[in-house]
Design a protein around this motif. Structure first.
Motif, PDB file in Angstrom:
ATOM      1  N   GLU A 103       0.821  -1.206   0.000  1.00 56.14           N
ATOM      2  CA  GLU A 103       0.000   0.000   0.000  1.00 56.14           C
ATOM      3  C   GLU A 103       0.858   1.259   0.000  1.00 56.14           C
ATOM      4  OE1 GLU A 103      -3.033  -0.300  -0.721  1.00 56.14           O
ATOM      5  OE2 GLU A 103      -3.032  -2.476  -0.450  1.00 56.14           O
ATOM      6  N   ALA A 104       1.998   1.200   0.664  1.00 60.29           N
ATOM      7  CA  ALA A 104       2.924   2.339   0.626  1.00 60.29           C
ATOM      8  C   ALA A 104       3.418   2.572  -0.795  1.00 60.29           C
ATOM      9  CB  ALA A 104       4.103   2.089   1.567  1.00 60.29           C
ATOM     10  N   GLY A 105       3.588   1.483  -1.555  1.00 54.49           N
ATOM     11  CA  GLY A 105       4.001   1.610  -2.953  1.00 54.49           C
ATOM     12  C   GLY A 105       2.958   2.338  -3.780  1.00 54.49           C
ATOM     13  N   HIS A 106       1.691   1.957  -3.597  1.00 51.95           N
ATOM     14  CA  HIS A 106       0.601   2.671  -4.284  1.00 51.95           C
ATOM     15  C   HIS A 106       0.600   4.152  -3.894  1.00 51.95           C
ATOM     16  CE1 HIS A 106      -1.326  -0.637  -6.263  1.00 51.95           C
ATOM     17  NE2 HIS A 106      -1.713  -1.251  -5.155  1.00 51.95           N
ATOM     18  N   ALA A 107       0.745   4.415  -2.588  1.00 56.32           N
ATOM     19  CA  ALA A 107       0.682   5.781  -2.089  1.00 56.32           C
ATOM     20  C   ALA A 107       1.819   6.631  -2.647  1.00 56.32           C
ATOM     21  CB  ALA A 107       0.727   5.774  -0.559  1.00 56.32           C
ATOM     22  N   LEU A 108       3.039   6.101  -2.613  1.00 52.92           N
ATOM     23  CA  LEU A 108       4.193   6.858  -3.110  1.00 52.92           C
ATOM     24  C   LEU A 108       4.069   7.114  -4.604  1.00 52.92           C
ATOM     25  CD1 LEU A 108       6.939   8.131  -2.623  1.00 52.92           C
ATOM     26  CD2 LEU A 108       7.988   5.883  -2.947  1.00 52.92           C
ATOM     27  N   ALA A 109       3.616   6.106  -5.349  1.00 56.29           N
ATOM     28  CA  ALA A 109       3.436   6.278  -6.790  1.00 56.29           C
ATOM     29  C   ALA A 109       2.390   7.344  -7.084  1.00 56.29           C
ATOM     30  CB  ALA A 109       3.033   4.949  -7.429  1.00 56.29           C
ATOM     31  N   ALA A 110       1.293   7.324  -6.320  1.00 53.94           N
ATOM     32  CA  ALA A 110       0.230   8.304  -6.528  1.00 53.94           C
ATOM     33  C   ALA A 110       0.739   9.723  -6.302  1.00 53.94           C
ATOM     34  CB  ALA A 110      -0.943   8.007  -5.583  1.00 53.94           C
ATOM     35  N   VAL A 111       1.477   9.918  -5.224  1.00 49.80           N
ATOM     36  CA  VAL A 111       2.021  11.247  -4.926  1.00 49.80           C
ATOM     37  C   VAL A 111       3.041  11.663  -5.987  1.00 49.80           C
ATOM     38  CG1 VAL A 111       3.410  12.564  -3.281  1.00 49.80           C
ATOM     39  CG2 VAL A 111       1.607  11.032  -2.449  1.00 49.80           C
ATOM     40  N   THR A 112       3.844  10.710  -6.441  1.00 51.73           N
ATOM     41  CA  THR A 112       4.876  11.001  -7.433  1.00 51.73           C
ATOM     42  C   THR A 112       4.288  11.525  -8.736  1.00 51.73           C
ATOM     43  OG1 THR A 112       6.343   9.311  -6.506  1.00 51.73           O
ATOM     44  CG2 THR A 112       6.788  10.022  -8.763  1.00 51.73           C
ATOM     45  N   VAL A 113       3.147  10.975  -9.159  1.00 52.52           N
ATOM     46  CA  VAL A 113       2.538  11.394 -10.431  1.00 52.52           C
ATOM     47  C   VAL A 113       1.540  12.534 -10.249  1.00 52.52           C
ATOM     48  CG1 VAL A 113       2.850   9.102 -11.438  1.00 52.52           C
ATOM     49  CG2 VAL A 113       0.688   9.658 -10.288  1.00 52.52           C
ATOM     50  N   GLY A 114       1.472  13.084  -9.041  1.00 54.53           N
ATOM     51  CA  GLY A 114       0.634  14.250  -8.819  1.00 54.53           C
ATOM     52  C   GLY A 114      -0.791  13.983  -8.395  1.00 54.53           C
ATOM     53  N   ARG A 152      -6.979  10.598  -5.392  1.00 55.76           N
ATOM     54  CA  ARG A 152      -7.836  11.329  -6.309  1.00 55.76           C
ATOM     55  C   ARG A 152      -7.007  11.908  -7.442  1.00 55.76           C
ATOM     56  NH1 ARG A 152     -12.848  12.589  -3.987  1.00 55.76           N
ATOM     57  NH2 ARG A 152     -13.430  10.740  -2.783  1.00 55.76           N
ATOM     58  N   GLY A 153      -7.580  11.902  -8.625  1.00 57.64           N
ATOM     59  CA  GLY A 153      -6.907  12.413  -9.804  1.00 57.64           C
ATOM     60  C   GLY A 153      -7.567  11.843 -11.044  1.00 57.64           C
ATOM     61  N   LYS A 154      -6.914  11.966 -12.183  1.00 57.47           N
ATOM     62  CA  LYS A 154      -7.464  11.414 -13.413  1.00 57.47           C
ATOM     63  C   LYS A 154      -7.653   9.909 -13.267  1.00 57.47           C
ATOM     64  CE  LYS A 154      -6.009  12.564 -17.389  1.00 57.47           C
ATOM     65  NZ  LYS A 154      -5.164  12.816 -18.587  1.00 57.47           N
ATOM     66  N   PRO A 155      -8.835   9.394 -13.627  1.00 51.25           N
ATOM     67  CA  PRO A 155      -9.107   7.960 -13.466  1.00 51.25           C
ATOM     68  C   PRO A 155      -8.450   7.092 -14.536  1.00 51.25           C
ATOM     69  CG  PRO A 155     -10.989   9.028 -14.465  1.00 51.25           C
ATOM     70  CD  PRO A 155     -10.017  10.124 -14.129  1.00 51.25           C
ATOM     71  N   GLU A 156      -7.698   7.693 -15.419  1.00 47.99           N
ATOM     72  CA  GLU A 156      -7.022   6.932 -16.472  1.00 47.99           C
ATOM     73  C   GLU A 156      -5.727   7.634 -16.833  1.00 47.99           C
ATOM     74  OE1 GLU A 156      -9.602   9.034 -20.064  1.00 47.99           O
ATOM     75  OE2 GLU A 156     -10.064   6.991 -19.417  1.00 47.99           O
ATOM     76  N   GLY A 157      -4.984   7.020 -17.750  1.00 45.50           N
ATOM     77  CA  GLY A 157      -3.734   7.615 -18.184  1.00 45.50           C
ATOM     78  C   GLY A 157      -2.521   6.982 -17.509  1.00 45.50           C
ATOM     79  N   PRO A 158      -1.307   7.407 -17.908  1.00 47.22           N
ATOM     80  CA  PRO A 158      -0.068   6.820 -17.382  1.00 47.22           C
ATOM     81  C   PRO A 158       0.074   6.939 -15.865  1.00 47.22           C
ATOM     82  CG  PRO A 158       0.375   8.162 -19.326  1.00 47.22           C
ATOM     83  CD  PRO A 158      -1.053   8.415 -18.948  1.00 47.22           C
ATOM     84  N   GLY A 159      -0.373   8.068 -15.294  1.00 47.10           N
ATOM     85  CA  GLY A 159      -0.252   8.245 -13.852  1.00 47.10           C
ATOM     86  C   GLY A 159      -1.037   7.223 -13.070  1.00 47.10           C
ATOM     87  N   MET A 160      -2.266   6.976 -13.505  1.00 49.23           N
ATOM     88  CA  MET A 160      -3.100   5.983 -12.834  1.00 49.23           C
ATOM     89  C   MET A 160      -2.534   4.588 -13.035  1.00 49.23           C
ATOM     90  SD  MET A 160      -5.657   5.565 -10.905  1.00 49.23           S
ATOM     91  CE  MET A 160      -6.249   4.028 -10.228  1.00 49.23           C
ATOM     92  N   ALA A 161      -2.024   4.312 -14.226  1.00 42.91           N
ATOM     93  CA  ALA A 161      -1.438   2.993 -14.504  1.00 42.91           C
ATOM     94  C   ALA A 161      -0.202   2.759 -13.634  1.00 42.91           C
ATOM     95  CB  ALA A 161      -1.081   2.887 -15.986  1.00 42.91           C
ATOM     96  N   PHE A 162       0.631   3.774 -13.490  1.00 40.05           N
ATOM     97  CA  PHE A 162       1.830   3.651 -12.657  1.00 40.05           C
ATOM     98  C   PHE A 162       1.450   3.408 -11.199  1.00 40.05           C
ATOM     99  CE2 PHE A 162       5.228   5.801 -10.128  1.00 40.05           C
ATOM    100  CZ  PHE A 162       6.236   4.857 -10.374  1.00 40.05           C
ATOM    101  N   THR A 163       0.409   4.097 -10.748  1.00 38.85           N
ATOM    102  CA  THR A 163      -0.070   3.911  -9.378  1.00 38.85           C
ATOM    103  C   THR A 163      -0.545   2.483  -9.150  1.00 38.85           C
ATOM    104  OG1 THR A 163      -0.743   6.238  -9.253  1.00 38.85           O
ATOM    105  CG2 THR A 163      -1.721   4.731  -7.652  1.00 38.85           C
ATOM    106  N   ALA A 164      -1.286   1.931 -10.113  1.00 41.14           N
ATOM    107  CA  ALA A 164      -1.774   0.556  -9.990  1.00 41.14           C
ATOM    108  C   ALA A 164      -0.636  -0.458 -10.068  1.00 41.14           C
ATOM    109  CB  ALA A 164      -2.800   0.275 -11.092  1.00 41.14           C
TER     110      ALA A 164
END
Length: 238
Positions: free
Chosen positions: A52-63, A82-94
């Protein structure tokens, strides 16, 4: 008497050499991961925290805006951002969740290989603090605080001869423990479960089949085991 004391001291010194620590802690970590049952279920909470920390850090990293982290007694977890529900940032977070324990284990292995034991303890403390700030359920708070207590005892109370084996054990556990959840994920998917897993979310985001994302998780986690293992096994080659 003096001879006996000297023998005991020599035995303790030998037991605390890097090569012995590496082999013993690596074996223990592997047994915990392979054992399953209550032992694995208990230890898996550590993997969930890092996941979960990995998801959190990735989410913060992509804005993305991090909202909460929840850790459950069945060793599952949820990170909400919260943020765009699609795109590279969301994919990186997942993507970040399943590979986070293995990547962190690899980082720790490089630090251990450079004899930076204290740096590992500091990083673990920062990770637990970051997760604790965002945890929003009672079990999650309990799990993180319990982990912090163990870390505090090792870092502040335990002698130096205990700190090194603890860090080696944690590092090996993250490396080996990062692989098993990937296997468990695919087994659940084959039974028609985990339909909203990270792999399935990535499939919807990228149009790449979920099974291929599971394969990506597997390749990355196993690669970290190999690379991290080489760092940790360096003393045996000397």
């Amino acid at each position: 008497m003096a001879a006996g004391t000297g023998t005991v001291g020599a035995a303790l010194e030998q037991a605390n050499t890097p090569s012995v620590i590496t082999l013993v802690t690596g074996g223990i970590a592997l047994l915990v991961v392979l054992a399953g049952g209550t032992l694995w279920r208990f230890a898996r909470n550590v993997i969930t925290i890092v996941h979960e920390a990995g998801h959190a850090l990735a989410a913060v990293t992509v804005g993305r805006r991090l909202r909460s982290i929840r850790l459950h007694s069945d060793t599952s977890g949820v990170t909400v951002s919260r943020g765009k529900p699609e795109g590279p940032g969301m994919a990186f977070t997942a993507l970040a969740g399943y590979i986070a324990p293995s990547v962190l284990g690899l980082l720790f292995a490089t630090l251990v290989g450079a004899d930076l034991i204290t740096a590992v303890l500091v990083l673990v403390a920062l990770l637990l603090l970051g997760v604790l700030i965002m945890v929003r359920n009672a079990y999650g708070v309990f799990t993180v605080v319990a982990s912090a207590v163990v870390l505090g005892l090792v870092a502040l109370v335990a002698p130096k001869v205990v700190q090194a084996p603890f860090v080696y054990l944690l590092t090996w556990f993250l490396l080996f423990g990062g692989v098993r959840p990937v296997v468990e994920l695919q087994l659940k998917r084959r039974r028609g479960q985990a339909r909203d897993s990270d792999a399935d979310q990535l499939s919807r985001l990228t149009a790449v089949p979920a099974v291929l994302w599971v394969l990506v998780f597997g390749v990355l986690t196993v690669s970290c085991v190999i690379a991290g293992g080489l760092w940790l096994l360096q003393p045996l080659a000397l």
